[in-house]
Design an enzyme around this catalytic site. Structure first.
Site, PDB file in Angstrom:
ATOM      1  N   GLU A 226      -2.319  39.794 -34.369  1.00  0.00           N
ATOM      2  CA  GLU A 226      -2.573  38.697 -33.430  1.00  0.00           C
ATOM      3  C   GLU A 226      -2.749  39.286 -32.028  1.00  0.00           C
ATOM      4  OE1 GLU A 226       0.039  35.264 -33.710  1.00  0.00           O
ATOM      5  OE2 GLU A 226      -0.545  34.558 -31.728  1.00  0.00           O
ATOM      6  N   ARG A 304       9.414  29.348 -30.477  1.00  0.00           N
ATOM      7  CA  ARG A 304       9.369  28.765 -31.819  1.00  0.00           C
ATOM      8  C   ARG A 304      10.741  28.857 -32.497  1.00  0.00           C
ATOM      9  NH1 ARG A 304       5.755  26.518 -35.453  1.00  0.00           N
ATOM     10  NH2 ARG A 304       3.854  26.933 -34.283  1.00  0.00           N
ATOM     11  N   GLU A 706       2.280  29.643 -43.131  1.00  0.00           N
ATOM     12  CA  GLU A 706       3.612  30.145 -42.817  1.00  0.00           C
ATOM     13  C   GLU A 706       4.770  29.407 -43.481  1.00  0.00           C
ATOM     14  OE1 GLU A 706       2.520  29.783 -38.590  1.00  0.00           O
ATOM     15  OE2 GLU A 706       3.455  31.739 -38.374  1.00  0.00           O
TER      16      GLU A 706
HETATM   17  N1  LUZ Z   1       1.054  32.360 -32.411  1.00  0.00           N
HETATM   18  C1  LUZ Z   1       1.067  31.819 -31.196  1.00  0.00           C
HETATM   19  C2  LUZ Z   1       1.703  31.807 -33.441  1.00  0.00           C
HETATM   20  O1  LUZ Z   1       0.492  32.375 -30.272  1.00  0.00           O
HETATM   21  N2  LUZ Z   1       1.725  30.647 -31.006  1.00  0.00           N
HETATM   22  C3  LUZ Z   1       2.393  30.022 -31.992  1.00  0.00           C
HETATM   23  O2  LUZ Z   1       2.974  28.965 -31.783  1.00  0.00           O
HETATM   24  C4  LUZ Z   1       2.400  30.625 -33.261  1.00  0.00           C
HETATM   25  N3  LUZ Z   1       3.065  30.074 -34.259  1.00  0.00           N
HETATM   26  C5  LUZ Z   1       3.068  30.676 -35.436  1.00  0.00           C
HETATM   27  C6  LUZ Z   1       2.378  31.865 -35.596  1.00  0.00           C
HETATM   28  N4  LUZ Z   1       1.703  32.412 -34.615  1.00  0.00           N
HETATM   29 MO1  MOS Z   2       0.757  34.426 -36.820  1.00  0.00          MO
HETATM   30  S1  MOS Z   2       2.673  34.960 -37.010  1.00  0.00           S
HETATM   31  O1  MOS Z   2      -0.309  35.557 -36.382  1.00  0.00           O
HETATM   32  O2  MOS Z   2       0.407  32.983 -37.393  1.00  0.00           O
END
Ligand code: LUZ
Ligand code: MOS
Length: 750
Positions: A226, A304, A706
Site C-alpha cells: 500500500e 482503525r 479483510e
Molecule cells: N488503508 C488506509 C487501509 O489507508 N485506510 C484504511 O482505513 C484502511 N483500512 C484497511 C486497510 N487499509
Molecule cells: Mo490494506 S491492509 O492494504 O487493505
C-alpha cells in the site's frame, strides 16, 4: 464466474513486473542498506564498489534533485539516509550495474562506519523513553471511571500480539523506463499507483504528469504494497532520470524481509467491568503500537484499532487510547485488517479473562453483549442493518454448537494425552477508508466500434479477483457477454488520483464507478435505439447482447446499436467518478459516521492439542459470514478461506523475532513459519448469511477482503481452552502467536 486470471496463472502466462520483456539497454539496481539499527553515519566509502567493472553509478541522497522524502502522512522518512540510520535495512544508497550479480559484488565492497546510538525494539521501551511518532489519541463514550465503581466485576490484564510478515509471493519490484522529453514510465508492483507517481515526482523534482505508473497485477499485496512499494519505484526512477536508461529493481526475498515493515506488534492493557447479568458496562484499553522507525501509515492503522476496540459488542462506556511508539525496526505498515485485528484480540482477551474470574463460559459473555440494531458505536456511528446476532445464532444453530460442545467435553473426559478446545469468534468490521477523503474512485470505459469493451479503473488486481468483479459489473450493466469485456492495466494516465487498493473497499469504490459509467453509456445507446426502433426510451433495456423493448428481445444486436451510435457521432466512451455518500468523521471530537456499512460473521473453531508435544491441529472452522448478496460466491469463499488461514497463521505460528540490536532473526522461511496445506484446518465450512445485502456495497455484494482474517483470532482462544482443559493451573498469557513452544510451557506450568 471464474477468476479471469485463472488460466493465465496456472499456465504461467500471467505477467508480473519481472516478466516484462526488458529493453536491451536495461540496467539493474540493488539497495545498499544500513547494517545498524540506530546511529550516526560517520563515513561511507564507495570507491572500491564504484571501480567494479560493470557498475554504472552508485546513487545517494546527493543525487536527488527534488526532496529526499517519501513519508506520506508525516514527512519523516528519507529515500536514502543522509546522516543517521534508524533501522537495519534502511536504504542508504542504490547501486546500478549491468547485472544484479555485478551489483551484488559491488555491495560487498562498500564500507561504512556508524557511531552507534541506543536501540529501541519494543513499544513498551519506547513508551518509557517517550519515543512517539505523534500525540496519542483517545476515543471515548460515556464515563468508564464512574461506571467501573458500579460494576459487579472488574478485571484487568495485558496482552501482546506480534507482527506478521506479508510474504506476498512476488517480492517488491519495479521497472522504470525513460520515455521522450524527460518523461518516465514506471511499471510497479504497487497497491497505490498514485502514491508511487506522487512520491516519484516529489523526489525527482518534476511534475506528476512526467511520471506514468502502470500496474499489471500483483503477486499478492496484503497491505505490504500500500505504501511500501513506493521507495523501490522511486529509486529506479531517480536512476532513470540521471542515466536515461531503463532500470529494473526486484528485491530478493532476504532483502525484502529485512528492509520492509510488517504488521504492527501491539502491547496492550485493558480493564473491563461487567454486571452480574454479564453485560459489559465499561471497557478501558491502552494500545502501544510498535510503529517502527518512521510514520508510514501507522496513525491511520492506529485509528482503525480504536474503531474496532470493542469488536462485535455494544459497550456503553469506552475509553480507548493508542500510542504510536517509535522504535528502531523497519516502519511497520498496512496488513490485512489494518490494526483492526490487534484491537479485537484485546477485547477477546478481556472477555476471556473476565469469564475465568467470574467462572462462566466465555461464550455466555460474548452472546450477552453482541451488537443490536441502533446501538451506538463508541465513535458515534449508529449501527444499522446489524447482523451480529443473526450470524452468531445461525452459526450456533446450523453447526449444532451443543453437539460440538458435547463432543469436546466427551473427548476431554476420556482422553488424557490429547485435549480439544473450542471457541466462538464474532467479527464486526467497518467498510470504508477511515480517512473519509480517500473514499472515491473512477472508471474509464471505452466501447470500441466492434462492440467490444475496455475497462480501466483505479483498482489494482492482487489476486483478490477485483478485475473479475469489475468485469462482471460492466458485463451485467451493459447487458453483454463477459467475453466482450477486457480489463486494462491500472494506469495513472487513464485513471488518475487513485486511493490505494486497500481497506476492503476497492471493489465497492471502483465497481460503483464502473456501474455509473456503464449506466451513462446505456442511457446514450438507449436514445439511439429509441429513434432506430421508434419506441420510447424508457421501454429499452440491454440484455443478452441485444436490445430489449418492453422486456422483449428485438432484432437489434449489441454490435449493431454500437455501430449506429458511432455513425450518429455519439460518444462511446465514459469516465465516471464515485464518492461514498453519507460518511464523515470529526477528528476534533473523534465522533462521526466513518463507515459505509459493517461486515459481520461468526466462526466456531475446534482444535486438538497434543499434550505431550505441544503441537496442535485444527479440526474445523465453521463460519456464518455476511456476504450481503455475493456477486461471485466462488471468489468470496476463496477470500474467506485465504483470510482465515492468514489470521490463524498470525495467531498461532508466524513468529517475527528481532534481537536486542534490531536485527531480524526470522529472516528466512526456515525461521518464519507460515501456514501450509498441512496446518490449515482439516475442515472449513462457510455458510453465507441469508440477508438482503447493503445498497452501499457493489451490487449489494459486501466487501470481503479483510473481515474474515479476524476469524483466525478464534484459533488462539480454542488452543487456550484446550491447554486449560489439560492444566487447571494454567494462567492465560494472551501472548500471540500461541506457538507449540508456548503451548508446551502452558501445559506444564505449575
Ligand atoms: N488503508 C488506509 C487501509 O489507508 N485506510 C484504511 O482505513 C484502511 N483500512 C484497511 C486497510 N487499509
Ligand atoms: Mo490494506 S491492509 O492494504 O487493505
Amino acid at each position: 464466474m471464474k477468476n479471469i486470471d485463472s488460466f493465465g496463472h496456472v499456465r504461467g502466462e500471467s505477467l508480473f513486473v519481472d516478466d516484462i520483456i526488458t529493453r536491451h539497454d536495461t540496467l539493474f539496481g540493488l539497495v545498499f542498506d544500513s547494517p545498524k539499527a540506530h546511529g550516526k553515519i560517520i563515513h561511507v566509502d564507495y570507491t572500491k564498489a564504484e571501480n567494479v567493472a560493470g557498475v554504472i553509478k552508485i546513487f545517494t541522497c546527493k543525487d536527488i534533485l527534488g526532496e529526499n522524502q517519501i513519508g506520506s502522512i508525516i514527512p519523516d522518512e528519507p529515500l536514502w539516509s543522509e546522516k543517521e540510520v534508524h533501522f537495519i535495512g534502511q536504504p542508504i544508497a542504490f547501486i546500478v550495474a549491468e547485472s544484479v550479480d555485478i551489483a551484488k559484488k559491488a555491495k560487498t565492497l562498500i564500507t561504512i562506519e556508524i557511531e552507534e546510538l541506543p536501540v529501541i525494539t519494543t513499544a513498551k521501551e519506547a513508551k518509557e523513553k517517550r519515543s512517539f511518532i505523534n500525540a496519542p489519541r483517545t476515543f471515548k463514550m460515556g464515563n468508564t471511571v464512574t461506571s467501573f465503581s458500579n460494576c459487579d466485576y472488574v478485571v484487568e490484564g495485558e496482552t501482546f500480539s506480534n507482527g506478521q510478515e506479508h510474504l506476498y509471493i512476488e517480492t517488491q519490484g519495479c521497472y522504470a523506463v525513460p520515455m521522450e522529453n524527460g518523461n518516465i514510465k514506471i511499471t510497479s508492483s504497487t497497491q497505490g499507483p498514485t502514491a508511487v507517481q506522487k512520491t516519484a515526482a516529489k523526489v525527482l523534482g518534476v511534475s506528476m504528469h512526467k511520471i506514468e505508473v502502470d500496474v499489471i497485477r500483483l503477486g499478492g499485496g496484503f497491505g505490504g504494497k500500500e505504501d511500501q512499494a513506493t521507495p523501490w519505484a522511486v529509486m529506479a526512477a531517480v536512476a532513470v532520470q540521471h542515466l536515461k536508461k531503463p532500470v529494473k529493481l526486484i528485491l530478493d526475498r532476504h532483502d525484502d524481509l529485512r528492509m520492509t515493515g510488517k504488521r504492527h506488534p501491539y502491547d496492550s492493557t485493558f480493564k473491563i467491568g461487567l454486571n452480574s447479568n454479564l453485560k459489559i458496562q465499561a471497557f478501558e484499553v491502552e494500545f502501544l503500537q510498535n510503529s517502527g522507525a518512521a510514520t508510514d501509515l501507522s496513525p491511520s492503522i492506529a485509528e482503525r484499532t480504536l474503531f474496532h476496540a470493542t469488536n462485535s459488542y455494544f459497550v456503553p462506556n469506552v475509553t480507548a487510547t493508542i500510542y504510536c511508539c517509535k522504535t528502531n525496526l523497519p516502519p511497520n505498515t498496512a496488513f490485512r485488517g489494518f490494526g483492526g485485528p490487534q484491537g479485537m484480540f484485546v477485547m477477546e482477551a478481556a472477555i476471556a479473562k473476565a469469564a475465568d474470574e467470574i467462572g462462566v463460559d466465555k461464550i455466555k459473555i460474548q452472546e450477552a453483549n453482541l451488537l443490536t440494531e441502533n446501538d451506538t458505536f463508541h465513535y458515534g456511528q449508529i449501527a444499522t442493518q446489524v447482523e451480529a446476532q443473526k450470524c452468531w445464532l445461525s452459526a450456533k444453530e446450523k453447526f449444532e454448537l451443543q453437539k460440538i460442545e458435547k463432543e469436546v467435553e466427551n473427548f476431554n473426559r476420556t482422553t488424557s494425552n490429547f485435549k480439544k478446545g473450542l471457541s466462538l469468534m464474532p467479527v464486526t468490521f467497518g467498510i470504508s477508508f477511515t480517512n473519509t477523503a480517500m473514499n472515491h474512485a473512477r472508471a474509464l470505459i471505452h466501447i470500441y466500434q466492434d462492440g467490444s469493451v475496455g475497462v480501466s479503473t483505479g483498482a489494482v488486481e492482487m489476486g483478490q479477483s477485483v478485475n473479475t468483479k469489475m468485469l462482471q459489473v460492466a458485463s451485467k450493466t451493459l447487458g453483454i457477454h463477459p467475453s466482450k469485456v477486457k480489463l486494462e492495466t491500472t494506469n495513472t494516465t487513464r485513471v488518475a488520483n487513485t486511493s490505494a487498493s486497500a481497506a476492503s473497499s476497492t471493489a465497492d469504490l471502483n465497481g460503483k464507478a464502473v456501474l455509473k459509467a456503464c449506466t451513462s453509456l446505456i442511457k446514450r445507446l438507449s436514445k439511439v435505439a429509441s429513434s432506430n426502433l421508434s419506441v420510447a426510451e424508457k421501454s429499452i433495456t440491454f440484455k443478452e447482447d441485444t436490445v430489449f423493448v418492453d422486456g422483449k428481445k428485438s432484432a437489434l444486436a449489441w454490435e449493431e446499436i454500437v455501430n449506429q451510435a458511432m455513425l450518429a457521432r455519439v460518444s462511446l466512451s465514459e469516465n465516471a467518478h464515485y464518492a461514498t455518500p453519507v460518511i464523515h468523521f470529526d477528528k476534533t471530537k473523534e465522533k462521526g459516521h466513518p463507515f459505509a456499512y459493517h461486515v459481520y460473521g461468526t466462526a466456531i473453531t475446534t482444535v486438538t492439542v497434543d499434550c505431550l508435544r505441544g503441537t496442535y491441529e485444527f479440526d474445523s472452522v465453521k463460519i456464518v459470514h455476511d456476504f450481503g448478496k455475493s456477486m461471485n460466491i466462488g471468489i468470496d469463499l476463496g477470500q474467506v478461506e485465504g483470510a482465515l488461514a492468514q489470521g490463524i497463521g498470525w495467531m498461532t505460528m508466524e513468529e517475527i523475532s528481532y534481537n536486542k540490536k534490531g536485527q531480524l532473526e526470522s529472516n528466512a522461511l526456515s525461521t518464519y513459519k507460515i501456514p501450509d496445506i498441512f496446518s490449515v484446518p482439516k475442515n472449513v465450512e462457510v455458510i453465507p448469511l441469508e440477508t438482503k445485502g447493503n445498497e452501499m456495497a457493489i451490487l449489494k455484494s459486501k466487501a470481503v477482503g479483510e473481515p474474515p482474517l479476524m476469524y483466525g483470532i478464534g484459533a488462539y482462544f480454542a488452543i487456550q481452552n484446550a491447554v486449560k482443559a489439560f492444566n487447571k493451573n494454567y494462567q492465560p498469557k494472551f501472548h500471540a502467536p500461541f506457538t507449540p513452544e508456548k503451548v508446551l510451557f502452558g501445559l506444564y506450568e505449575k
